[in-house]
Write a protein that holds these residues in place. Structure first.
Motif: not given
Ligand SMILES: [Zn+2]
Length: 431
Positions: A137-153
């Motif tokens: 589930a974390m892989d899914e979150l990080f991949a989707a955040a990268a796609q959107r260009g968001l600053n996610i920690t």
């Protein structure tokens, strides 16, 4: 290159450090190239200095730095609105059954998209996200955040006791899975990793020791603390040798300038002193604290101890992703505290929703305000003509007064545009 002509408002100063009004700044235009702010000033000055550059007009409302949410649970986006329960019952009945569903990777992928799209639609461009108990589930979150260009920690949530069995991991598995995720995602574009024990109530000394082993690679740390009196009493019983709740983390060297602790509604002075001494930050989550009846956040004591405080929506216990709503609730709570409270001005509210979060996350050299050289993360709040907010903005006396009306009345429906590192991510086409 684009010149954005707008009512540009930010907090280059710290309203908690001096005159709140002096922390606020307003300009008429920003020049943005390759996602970075290259100049700010009046529209006339920027046009004269950069003739021929296209001008994007954002007429009406205010253009603010993208909001920064320092505590929000991505697996709980479908679990908002569980009313009438204190923390531990709410976790048991609302949050954790939903979090268990993220064991299914396709389910987690759908939730991650709903969560991140919700952040963008609410004008949030940077967030410290409490993750899932499941590594895929974390892989899914990080991949989707990268796609959107968001600053996610964010990071895998770790627990080895008390919670539902499917949410538990051994310290050994936690170490291995977290190390893998750090390798794959930490410092990749705008993504970073945060080591995330759920709270010491559900994390043994062995698990907290595993967390300590994962720090030191430039990763962040986040967890919960002092949210609710029953929780605090349970933690005290589980760690008979600890001096107080914070000590359960401190004994494993988890209190650092890269640590963000959510809530801290019921701190002892010794805990405040330790947080300040180690430069750790606190994420204040006002609507969650009110919804769960957790208590009234002692902001004045935090500020007097020199602790850095930012805002968190704490979805799903919080009442939505829109940071201005949290800022307004923070203001209400301080009003209710009377003499013990800290009266917040509009400059405080904007600072808490933007730059304070960027500072807590060590990102204030990149985002959080519109200083030249920073990345253009922005939210344009422009109410519909004839709405009560539009009427109030028309009658605002000055910038501070306009902000007060924004914080009192704005909703996600007023988000007319969002820019993520210069890319228009949501909302209308600017006129
Ligand atoms: Zn939380």
């Amino acid at each position: 290159m684009t010149i954005y002509a707008a009512s540009v408002v930010d907090t280059p100063g710290d309203p908690f450090a001096g005159d709140p009004a002096a922390a606020l700044a307003q300009d008429g235009a920003l020049l943005v190239r390759d996602g970075v702010i290259r100049a700010r000033g009046s529209l006339a000055a920027l046009r004269a200095a950069h003739p021929g550059e296209p001008v994007t007009r954002l007429d009406g409302g205010l253009l603010l730095p993208g909001f920064v949410d320092t505590h929000v649970h991505f697996p709980q986006i479908r679990a908002i609105g569980g009313l009438g329960m204190p923390l531990l019952d709410w976790l048991e009945q609302c949050a954790l059954p939903e979090e268990s569903k993220l064991a299914d990777r396709a389910y987690a992928r759908a939730v991650a998209a709903e969560f991140l799209d919700g952040l963008v639609a609410s004008g949030t461009t940077t967030a410290l996200v409490f993750g899932s108990h499941f590594a895929p589930a974390m892989d899914e979150l990080f991949a989707a955040a990268a796609q959107r260009g968001l600053n996610i920690t964010s990071g895998l949530v770790l627990s080895d006791r008390i919670l539902r069995p499917e949410l538990l991991n051994s310290p050994e598995t936690a170490l291995a899975d977290s190390a893998d995720l750090i390798l794959r995602w930490h410092d990749r574009g705008r993504l970073r990793y945060a080591v995330t024990p759920r709270f010491s109530l559900s994390a043994s000394d062995e698990m907290l020791d595993a967390c300590a082993q994962l720090l030191g690679k430039g990763v962040w740390f986040t967890s919960h603390i002092n949210e609710n009196l029953a929780e605090i009493a349970t933690v005290a019983g589980l760690f008979p040798g600890a001096r107080h709740y914070l000590d359960t983390y401190g004994r494993h060297n988890l209190i650092t300038p890269r640590s963000v602790f959510a809530h801290n509604v019921h701190p002892r002075d010794a805990e405040l002193a330790t947080l300040a001494e180690h430069g750790a930050s606190v994420a204040h989550c006002p609507t969650s604290n009110c919804a769960l009846g957790s208590g009234l956040f002692p902001l004045r004591r935090h500020v007097e101890h020199g602790i850095h405080v930012a805002l968190g929506s704490d979805v799903g216990a919080g009442a939505g992703l829109f940071l201005p709503k949290e800022a307004l609730q923070a203001y209400f709570i301080q009003q209710l505290l009377g003499d013990a409270g800290l009266a917040l001005t509009p400059a405080h509210l904007l600072y808490l929703a933007t730059r304070a979060g960027a500072q807590a996350l060590g990102l204030d050299d990149r985002v959080g305000d519109f200083a030249v050289g920073k990345e253009f993360d922005a939210v344009w709040l422009r109410p519909a003509d004839g709405s009560t907010l539009a009427v109030n903005l028309r009658h605002a006396r000055d910038t501070s007064d306009a902000l007060a009306r924004i914080f009192a009345l704005a909703t996600p429906a007023d988000v007319a545009g969002v820019w993520i590192r210069g890319q228009n991510a949501a909302g209308q086409d600017p006129r």
